[in-house]
Design a protein around this motif. Sequence first.
Motif, PDB file in Angstrom:
ATOM      1  N   GLN A   1      58.796  63.134 -33.362  1.00 20.58           N
ATOM      2  CA  GLN A   1      57.739  63.688 -32.506  1.00 20.58           C
ATOM      3  C   GLN A   1      56.363  63.385 -33.092  1.00 20.58           C
ATOM      4  OE1 GLN A   1      58.049  65.154 -29.541  1.00 20.58           O
ATOM      5  NE2 GLN A   1      60.279  65.039 -29.558  1.00 20.58           N
ATOM      6  N   LEU A   2      56.244  63.566 -34.409  1.00 28.09           N
ATOM      7  CA  LEU A   2      54.977  63.278 -35.080  1.00 28.09           C
ATOM      8  C   LEU A   2      54.642  61.787 -34.987  1.00 28.09           C
ATOM      9  CD1 LEU A   2      52.590  64.310 -36.747  1.00 28.09           C
ATOM     10  CD2 LEU A   2      53.981  63.941 -38.802  1.00 28.09           C
ATOM     11  N   ALA A   3      55.639  60.944 -35.145  1.00 22.93           N
ATOM     12  CA  ALA A   3      55.414  59.492 -35.040  1.00 22.93           C
ATOM     13  C   ALA A   3      54.919  59.129 -33.645  1.00 22.93           C
ATOM     14  CB  ALA A   3      56.697  58.735 -35.365  1.00 22.93           C
ATOM     15  N   ARG A   4      55.495  59.737 -32.601  1.00 23.24           N
ATOM     16  CA  ARG A   4      55.032  59.453 -31.232  1.00 23.24           C
ATOM     17  C   ARG A   4      53.606  59.951 -31.022  1.00 23.24           C
ATOM     18  NH1 ARG A   4      60.626  60.212 -30.121  1.00 23.24           N
ATOM     19  NH2 ARG A   4      60.433  62.453 -29.880  1.00 23.24           N
ATOM     20  N   PHE A   5      53.290  61.135 -31.532  1.00 29.15           N
ATOM     21  CA  PHE A   5      51.929  61.660 -31.407  1.00 29.15           C
ATOM     22  C   PHE A   5      50.933  60.747 -32.123  1.00 29.15           C
ATOM     23  CE2 PHE A   5      48.475  64.055 -33.406  1.00 29.15           C
ATOM     24  CZ  PHE A   5      47.828  64.515 -32.274  1.00 29.15           C
ATOM     25  N   LEU A   6      51.266  60.342 -33.345  1.00 30.89           N
ATOM     26  CA  LEU A   6      50.371  59.465 -34.102  1.00 30.89           C
ATOM     27  C   LEU A   6      50.249  58.086 -33.447  1.00 30.89           C
ATOM     28  CD1 LEU A   6      51.384  60.407 -37.749  1.00 30.89           C
ATOM     29  CD2 LEU A   6      49.248  60.961 -36.560  1.00 30.89           C
ATOM     30  N   THR A   7      51.299  57.654 -32.777  1.00 34.82           N
ATOM     31  CA  THR A   7      51.248  56.373 -32.080  1.00 34.82           C
ATOM     32  C   THR A   7      50.237  56.418 -30.934  1.00 34.82           C
ATOM     33  OG1 THR A   7      53.526  55.884 -32.666  1.00 34.82           O
ATOM     34  CG2 THR A   7      52.630  54.692 -30.799  1.00 34.82           C
ATOM     35  N   VAL A   8      50.211  57.517 -30.209  1.00 30.48           N
ATOM     36  CA  VAL A   8      49.231  57.662 -29.122  1.00 30.48           C
ATOM     37  C   VAL A   8      47.815  57.704 -29.694  1.00 30.48           C
ATOM     38  CG1 VAL A   8      48.408  59.215 -27.296  1.00 30.48           C
ATOM     39  CG2 VAL A   8      50.858  58.778 -27.560  1.00 30.48           C
ATOM     40  N   ALA A   9      47.610  58.460 -30.761  1.00 31.85           N
ATOM     41  CA  ALA A   9      46.282  58.524 -31.388  1.00 31.85           C
ATOM     42  C   ALA A   9      45.882  57.159 -31.945  1.00 31.85           C
ATOM     43  CB  ALA A   9      46.288  59.572 -32.498  1.00 31.85           C
ATOM     44  N   TRP A  10      46.821  56.480 -32.558  1.00 32.52           N
ATOM     45  CA  TRP A  10      46.580  55.157 -33.141  1.00 32.52           C
ATOM     46  C   TRP A  10      46.199  54.164 -32.047  1.00 32.52           C
ATOM     47  CZ3 TRP A  10      50.834  52.793 -36.760  1.00 32.52           C
ATOM     48  CH2 TRP A  10      50.379  51.626 -37.338  1.00 32.52           C
ATOM     49  N   ALA A  11      46.883  54.237 -30.911  1.00 32.21           N
ATOM     50  CA  ALA A  11      46.588  53.324 -29.802  1.00 32.21           C
ATOM     51  C   ALA A  11      45.156  53.515 -29.306  1.00 32.21           C
ATOM     52  CB  ALA A  11      47.583  53.541 -28.661  1.00 32.21           C
ATOM     53  N   GLY A  12      44.739  54.769 -29.154  1.00 32.48           N
ATOM     54  CA  GLY A  12      43.374  55.028 -28.706  1.00 32.48           C
ATOM     55  C   GLY A  12      42.342  54.540 -29.706  1.00 32.48           C
ATOM     56  N   ASN A  13      42.571  54.826 -30.972  1.00 27.67           N
ATOM     57  CA  ASN A  13      41.645  54.379 -32.015  1.00 27.67           C
ATOM     58  C   ASN A  13      41.591  52.855 -32.074  1.00 27.67           C
ATOM     59  OD1 ASN A  13      39.936  54.737 -34.374  1.00 27.67           O
ATOM     60  ND2 ASN A  13      41.680  53.944 -35.508  1.00 27.67           N
ATOM     61  N   ALA A  14      42.740  52.216 -32.072  1.00 25.72           N
ATOM     62  CA  ALA A  14      42.783  50.751 -32.160  1.00 25.72           C
ATOM     63  C   ALA A  14      42.084  50.115 -30.968  1.00 25.72           C
ATOM     64  CB  ALA A  14      44.228  50.273 -32.252  1.00 25.72           C
ATOM     65  N   ALA A  15      42.301  50.660 -29.774  1.00 28.66           N
ATOM     66  CA  ALA A  15      41.662  50.106 -28.586  1.00 28.66           C
ATOM     67  C   ALA A  15      40.142  50.187 -28.701  1.00 28.66           C
ATOM     68  CB  ALA A  15      42.145  50.841 -27.334  1.00 28.66           C
ATOM     69  N   LEU A  16      39.639  51.327 -29.126  1.00 31.37           N
ATOM     70  CA  LEU A  16      38.184  51.477 -29.260  1.00 31.37           C
ATOM     71  C   LEU A  16      37.614  50.529 -30.313  1.00 31.37           C
ATOM     72  CD1 LEU A  16      37.846  55.347 -28.986  1.00 31.37           C
ATOM     73  CD2 LEU A  16      37.093  53.645 -27.317  1.00 31.37           C
ATOM     74  N   VAL A  17      38.251  50.467 -31.463  1.00 33.68           N
ATOM     75  CA  VAL A  17      37.759  49.600 -32.531  1.00 33.68           C
ATOM     76  C   VAL A  17      37.797  48.141 -32.101  1.00 33.68           C
ATOM     77  CG1 VAL A  17      38.257  48.749 -34.859  1.00 33.68           C
ATOM     78  CG2 VAL A  17      38.300  51.201 -34.398  1.00 33.68           C
ATOM     79  N   LEU A  18      38.927  47.709 -31.543  1.00 34.93           N
ATOM     80  CA  LEU A  18      39.053  46.304 -31.146  1.00 34.93           C
ATOM     81  C   LEU A  18      38.068  45.928 -30.047  1.00 34.93           C
ATOM     82  CD1 LEU A  18      42.948  45.931 -31.194  1.00 34.93           C
ATOM     83  CD2 LEU A  18      41.337  44.933 -32.821  1.00 34.93           C
ATOM     84  N   VAL A  19      37.906  46.793 -29.070  1.00 42.03           N
ATOM     85  CA  VAL A  19      36.999  46.481 -27.959  1.00 42.03           C
ATOM     86  C   VAL A  19      35.548  46.426 -28.432  1.00 42.03           C
ATOM     87  CG1 VAL A  19      36.022  47.403 -25.808  1.00 42.03           C
ATOM     88  CG2 VAL A  19      38.495  47.274 -26.106  1.00 42.03           C
ATOM     89  N   PHE A  20      35.105  47.433 -29.181  1.00 41.50           N
ATOM     90  CA  PHE A  20      33.703  47.445 -29.597  1.00 41.50           C
ATOM     91  C   PHE A  20      33.397  46.353 -30.613  1.00 41.50           C
ATOM     92  CE2 PHE A  20      33.798  51.769 -27.789  1.00 41.50           C
ATOM     93  CZ  PHE A  20      32.739  51.619 -26.910  1.00 41.50           C
ATOM     94  N   ARG A  21      34.352  46.045 -31.477  1.00 42.95           N
ATOM     95  CA  ARG A  21      34.113  44.937 -32.418  1.00 42.95           C
ATOM     96  C   ARG A  21      34.080  43.612 -31.668  1.00 42.95           C
ATOM     97  NH1 ARG A  21      31.062  43.714 -36.293  1.00 42.95           N
ATOM     98  NH2 ARG A  21      31.834  41.960 -37.450  1.00 42.95           N
TER      99      ARG A  21
END
Length: 129
Positions: A94-114
């Motif tokens: 459950q924690l891995a799935r939650f962190l995966t969703v948070a990671w996806a949002g963070n990665a998307a923002l970082v990749l797009v803005f960079r």
Amino acid sequence: MNIQPRPPAPFLPVLAYIFAPEIRAWYGNASLATVFWFYGVLTSSTLILFYARLVYLKMIVAEQVLLLLLGLYTVWILVSIWRCSRDEDSAWAQLARFLTVAWAGNAALVLVFRQIELLTFFVGLSGGS
């Protein structure tokens, strides 16, 4: 008209053998702990440190190439972690799935803005170095 199928390229079995653990992870047939900690945390951290070094050295073209590869790697690792965690019913899954969703949002923002910042550099809109 008899059309014979072409045989597979000779390098495909070799690639399948070399990347067998990663292919198993993609299909959710790997250990969640291994996929999360080794591929998710350790490998991603190493790639991010390498990327930070390219930014520091102002190697813009290499940075652009690695950014695209990081985007592809991020998709692979997020899907792999999600699939490897879906068959487990533990708090860790459950924690891995939650962190995966948070990671996806963070990665998307970082990749797009960079990427936007790199595009401004490539088209000559950046003000400096």
